[in-house]
Scaffold this active site. Structure first.
Site, PDB file in Angstrom:
ATOM      1  N   CYS A 129      59.424  20.441  28.801  1.00 22.49           N
ATOM      2  CA  CYS A 129      58.711  19.529  27.908  1.00 22.49           C
ATOM      3  C   CYS A 129      58.505  20.188  26.545  1.00 22.49           C
ATOM      4  O   CYS A 129      57.940  21.286  26.447  1.00 22.49           O
ATOM      5  CB  CYS A 129      57.364  19.188  28.533  1.00 22.49           C
ATOM      6  SG  CYS A 129      56.305  18.194  27.489  1.00 22.49           S
TER       7      CYS A 129
ATOM      8  N   CYS B 170      62.569  16.035  22.472  1.00 31.17           N
ATOM      9  CA  CYS B 170      61.852  15.480  23.619  1.00 31.17           C
ATOM     10  C   CYS B 170      62.891  15.167  24.687  1.00 31.17           C
ATOM     11  O   CYS B 170      63.975  14.669  24.375  1.00 31.17           O
ATOM     12  CB  CYS B 170      61.099  14.205  23.220  1.00 31.17           C
ATOM     13  SG  CYS B 170      60.411  13.280  24.617  1.00 31.17           S
TER      14      CYS B 170
END
Lengths: 274, 274
Positions: free
Chosen positions: A77, A188
């Site tokens: 992440c 992302c």
């Protein structure tokens, strides 16, 4: 004793399901390693949270993975990599890798004029992590980071084609093109599913081909190096087992399977309540 | 003793900041009552969570409000109203009101053919709560519920005008128009900020004017009735105090202020860690 440690799994941690793109890349490169994925999808998206909340979540999730005796942790992440990587690295006794430095390094390799654009979540953008990572690698390079909060729900909705996602992508790319970027990092794990559209819109807007980079592969390159340096490879010869732990059971696994590149319901998926 | 209880505040609970539209409606109607708002914005959106997770969150939040000695609770969040209202009502010793039944009741009042459309979060849509509420009030009526997961991030992004939100709205309305709805309930506290656009697109798509209903006002009507029936009104004459408790401090209060209709930073806002 040291060898026993080598038989622990590699951990991959993400705020949701997008990190399955990274899990897949790790599984492709390390077919004999056991892997354990923790997706905190009960609390996704992290990208709109405050730094302290992200750090709290990351600690709780790392603690679950520690319980699985992982030998290394890949933080898939970007938001966690941006806000909590140093805390995790300081507090945990196994090596921790993020996705921001690898993505930036790759972008510098393909960029001529070192004008690096980044699409990211709001929290990642605000953190300044991409700017810092770039400055550390090349003080002459410039980062242009644009928060793109609509892209995650677009991917979750499965709206990957057509005018609506195209319009959102264009809206987010326009200011980056104005800054005349010559490489774009997808900051992302959700965005790679929109990579083709982002790439074509970026080319259309800027009138030239601009490389679009996903951090999954460069992050795996870092992991390869780590595994060699620390001699962490398993000594077993049989195929590694993949275990997926989620903090909330999704209603359907269609998006998860798209990230993973295979039917996730056929894998070992369990839920944990945090 | 009973009168002392009347001096407790009215609680308003939402998964995030959208419920401030309901807080505002309550404050307008009950200017002398103390109000305490709990926004669980650290874990927003609830709309993509599993039912058990929503129940767990709702319990934790209700417990914070109980600590403030509230005399009644308005659940402003449609997702919580859909999934956790019965649990809260059974476990708490003060009355609990939701927003689903009031919204449906209002829609039935203005609808001729009783074909009620609803835009909602994924979790609310999946719960079947709107269908049940409608069937309870009018077994002949029909509900057509459409999950619209992109609308919350659009509002959070502040993209309330222009082609992009219009396209998303149209995409969500089209199947409802095909069902020939004659009233539309906005089944999420975020959607009222898009009400004008939803209303004009719905008129354009269906070729006639279709009423669009926000549940805040009908929910306040329910609260008025409850306060009268149970004789819960304060006996003080001075203006009530408004307290806002959030589970995460937002970076800026622009959207919160838009929901609340006034500058939220001038109110009493504190954070609680859940």
């Amino acid at each position: 004793m040291l060898k026993l440690r080598n038989e622990g799994p590699i951990g991959v941690y993400d705020s949701g399901l997008g990190g399955l793109t990274v899990l897949r890349a790790v599984a492709d490169r390390f077919p004999r390693e056991d892997l354990v994925y923790l997706g905190d999808n009960a609390r996704v998206p992290y990208g709109t949270r405050s730094p302290q909340t992200v750090v709290n979540y990351a600690r709780a999730c790392a603690s679950v993975l520690r319980g699985h005796h992982i030998k290394a942790l890949v933080v898939a992440c970007n938001t966690v990599s941006a806000l909590a990587l140093q805390v995790l690295d300081a507090e945990l006794f196994f090596p921790v890798l993020g996705v921001i430095a690898p993505g930036v390094r790759e972008a510098l390799l393909v960029s001529d004029r070192k004008r690096i654009g980044v699409l990211a979540t709001s929290a990642t953008a605000r953190s300044g992590a991409y700017e810092r990572a770039l400055a550390a690698l090349d003080p002459q390079a410039q980062a242009f980071v644009r928060p793109a909060p609509l892209l995650v729900p677009l991917v979750d909705e499965g709206w990957l084609d057509g005018e609506l996602p195209r319009m959102a992508v264009r809206k987010y790319l326009a200011p980056l093109v104005e800054h005349d970027i010559d490489a774009l990092v997808l900051g992302c794990t959700h965005y790679p599913l929109l990579a083709a559209m982002i790439s074509s819109e970026l080319a259309a807007l800027s009138g030239k081909s601009v490389p679009v980079l996903d951090s999954a592969q460069p992050a795996v390159d870092d992991l390869v190096q780590l595994m060699e340096t620390r001699q962490l490879a398993t000594e077993r010869d049989d195929p590694g087992k993949v275990r997926i732990i989620l903090t909330d059971m999704p209603y359907d696994f269609a998006i998860a399977s798209r990230f993973m590149g295979q039917d996730v319901t056929k894998l070992n998926v369990t839920a944990v309540d945090l």
